[in-house]
Design a protein around this motif. Structure first.
Motif, PDB file in Angstrom:
ATOM      1  N   ALA A   1       0.606  -1.290  -0.209  1.00 17.58           N
ATOM      2  CA  ALA A   1      -0.197   0.324  -0.229  1.00 17.58           C
ATOM      3  C   ALA A   1       0.656   1.156  -0.108  1.00 17.58           C
ATOM      4  O   ALA A   1       1.103   1.505   0.965  1.00 17.58           O
ATOM      5  CB  ALA A   1      -0.904  -0.194   1.285  1.00 17.58           C
ATOM      6  N   ASP A   2       1.518   1.644  -0.992  1.00 22.93           N
ATOM      7  CA  ASP A   2       2.497   2.333  -1.386  1.00 22.93           C
ATOM      8  C   ASP A   2       1.645   3.592  -2.374  1.00 22.93           C
ATOM      9  O   ASP A   2       1.552   3.479  -2.952  1.00 22.93           O
ATOM     10  CB  ASP A   2       3.875   1.430  -1.971  1.00 22.93           C
ATOM     11  CG  ASP A   2       5.032   3.453  -2.281  1.00 22.93           C
ATOM     12  OD1 ASP A   2       3.898   4.146  -1.853  1.00 22.93           O
ATOM     13  OD2 ASP A   2       5.975   2.941  -2.048  1.00 22.93           O
ATOM     14  N   PRO A   3       1.476   4.692  -1.511  1.00 23.56           N
ATOM     15  CA  PRO A   3       0.737   5.876  -2.427  1.00 23.56           C
ATOM     16  C   PRO A   3       1.474   6.249  -4.055  1.00 23.56           C
ATOM     17  O   PRO A   3       0.462   6.475  -4.891  1.00 23.56           O
ATOM     18  CB  PRO A   3       0.374   6.837  -2.126  1.00 23.56           C
ATOM     19  CG  PRO A   3       0.236   6.210  -0.355  1.00 23.56           C
ATOM     20  CD  PRO A   3       1.149   5.183  -0.387  1.00 23.56           C
TER      21      PRO A   3
ATOM     22  N   ASN B   1      -3.641  -1.716   7.001  1.00 28.90           N
ATOM     23  CA  ASN B   1      -2.585  -0.529   5.675  1.00 28.90           C
ATOM     24  C   ASN B   1      -4.105   0.720   5.379  1.00 28.90           C
ATOM     25  O   ASN B   1      -3.881   1.079   4.267  1.00 28.90           O
ATOM     26  CB  ASN B   1      -1.866  -0.827   4.421  1.00 28.90           C
ATOM     27  CG  ASN B   1      -1.269  -1.800   4.599  1.00 28.90           C
ATOM     28  OD1 ASN B   1       0.127  -1.386   5.495  1.00 28.90           O
ATOM     29  ND2 ASN B   1      -0.976  -3.341   3.881  1.00 28.90           N
TER      30      ASN B   1
ATOM     31  N   ILE C   1      -5.384   7.095   0.982  1.00 27.52           N
ATOM     32  CA  ILE C   1      -4.812   7.716  -0.250  1.00 27.52           C
ATOM     33  C   ILE C   1      -4.638   7.309  -1.204  1.00 27.52           C
ATOM     34  O   ILE C   1      -4.584   8.098  -2.573  1.00 27.52           O
ATOM     35  CB  ILE C   1      -3.201   8.063   0.345  1.00 27.52           C
ATOM     36  CG1 ILE C   1      -3.455   8.952   1.988  1.00 27.52           C
ATOM     37  CG2 ILE C   1      -2.395   9.543  -0.321  1.00 27.52           C
ATOM     38  CD1 ILE C   1      -1.731   8.613   2.618  1.00 27.52           C
TER      39      ILE C   1
ATOM     40  N   ASN D   1      -3.005   3.902   4.134  1.00 32.27           N
ATOM     41  CA  ASN D   1      -1.761   4.415   2.816  1.00 32.27           C
ATOM     42  C   ASN D   1      -3.437   4.086   1.796  1.00 32.27           C
ATOM     43  O   ASN D   1      -3.027   4.198   0.697  1.00 32.27           O
ATOM     44  CB  ASN D   1      -0.676   4.079   2.989  1.00 32.27           C
ATOM     45  CG  ASN D   1       0.577   3.920   3.428  1.00 32.27           C
ATOM     46  OD1 ASN D   1       0.081   5.194   3.927  1.00 32.27           O
ATOM     47  ND2 ASN D   1       1.732   3.570   2.986  1.00 32.27           N
TER      48      ASN D   1
END
Length: 275
Positions: free
Chosen positions: A153-155, A184, A190, A187
Motif C-alpha cells: 500500500a504505497d501511494p 494498511n 490515500i 495508505n
C-alpha cells in the motif's frame, strides 16, 4: 429462498469498468487452495464473481492441485485473470504473462490481455518487489497488456504505476493468506483518494466484515481467495463475501454519518411533554 451458489444481481448502472470491459460484480476470486474442484466451482458461483485469477506457472507445470484447472471452469461465463504468481523477477513475470495471454486464447478468450502482475522474491512474507513490479509493468504495457499490479500500500508507487499505463492498482490489505484484515488503511485511503483507475484491495481479507470495510473506504473492488477457499464451508463464505462487498459499496455510496465525540439524540426535541 436464494441458494448459496446463486449470485446476487447488481444494478448495471454501478458496474465496474476495467480497461474498457464492464463487470457487474466487484468481488474477484481465485482458484487456489480449494480442497476439490467441485468446491471451487460452487464457491465461485456463490461469490457472484466474474473475474477469476489463475496462477499461470502452476497450471503450465501441472503443479499438484492445479492439474485440469483450466478445464474445470466455464470460461464463457468467467473472465480469466492470468496471474504471474511465483515469479521472483521482472523478467520472469513478463515471460509468464505472455504464457498467460496464450492460455486465455486457447480457452476461447481471444481478446483477453489482462494480467495480474506479481513480482515476489520474498518467500517468508510474500511482499511484492516495488522496483521489479514497476519494471515489468512498463514492459507489459508496451506489449499491449492490461496490467493489474499487486503492490504494497504505497501511494507513490500506485501513482507511478498508473502513470505508466496500468489499468488498476491492487494494494494489499495485509500479507497474502494471513487473514489479518486491513492493516494498511491509511495508505489505502490515500491511494483511493488519488487514483484515476480502479483500486482493488487484494490480500489479507479474512472475514466479510473486513471486505465491507474495504468497500466502505471507497475501494472499487476486492480480490479474495484464501478466506473463501480455506473456510469450513467455502460456499457459504463466498456468499457472505459477495453480500459484504455489495453492502460495503452501498454504504460508501450512501455516505456514512460523521463520527462525533459526543452524543446526538435521535428523537426530535420539539413537541415533548412538559413536566
Amino acid at each position: 429462498m436464494q441458494t448459496l451458489d446463486k449470485p446476487v444481481e447488481r444494478p448495471i448502472e454501478d458496474s465496474l469498468v476495467i480497461a474498457g470491459k464492464t463487470f457487474r460484480s466487484r468481488l474477484m476470486t481465485g482458484t487456489g487452495k480449494y480442497r476439490t474442484f467441485e468446491e471451487m466451482r460452487h464457491s465461485i458461483a456463490a461469490s457472484g464473481s466474474e473475474i477469476v485469477t489463475v496462477a499461470v506457472r502452476r497450471v503450465q507445470t501441472h503443479a499438484p492441485g492445479h492439474e485440469g484447472l483450466a478445464e474445470a471452469l466455464d470460461w464463457t461465463k468467467i473472465w480469466m485473470l492470468p496471474n504471474t504468481a511465483g515469479c521472483q523477477t521482472a523478467e520472469e513475470a513478463v515471460r509468464v504473462a505472455r504464457l498467460g495471454r496464450e492460455m486465455a486464447k486457447l480457452l476461447g478468450q481471444e481478446d483477453n490481455n489482462f494480467v495480474k502482475l506479481e513480482v515476489i522474491p520474498d518467500a517468508k512474507y510474500l511482499l511484492p518487489d516495488p522496483i521489479g513490479t514497476l519494471q515489468a509493468a512498463e514492459q507489459l504495457v508496451k506489449e499491449g497488456f492490461a496490467v493489474l499490479p499487486y503492490i504494497n500500500a504505497d501511494p507513490m508507487l500506485a501513482k507511478r504505476l498508473e502513470e505508466v499505463g496500468c489499468v488498476t492498482v491492487m494494494p494489499l490489505g495485509s500479507p497474502i493468506g494471513s487473514g489479518q484484515g486491513i492493516k494498511n488503511a491509511a495508505n489505502i485511503q490515500i491511494i483511493i483518494e488519488n487514483a484515476k483507475v480502479p483500486v482493488v484491495v487484494d490480500a489479507g481479507i479474512g472475514a466479510p466484515s473486513e471486505a465491507a470495510q474495504a468497500m466502505e473506504m471507497g475501494a472499487d473492488a476486492l480480490l479474495v481467495n484464501t478466506a473463501i477457499a480455506l473456510a469450513t464451508n467455502p460456499m457459504a463464505m463466498a456468499r457472505a463475501m459477495n453480500l459484504a462487498t455489495e453492502a460495503g459499496r452501498l454504504a460508501y455510496q450512501a455516505g456514512r454519518i460523521p463520527i462525533k465525540a459526543y452524543a446526538s439524540a435521535s428523537s426530535p426535541l420539539t413537541g415533548t411533554i412538559g413536566a
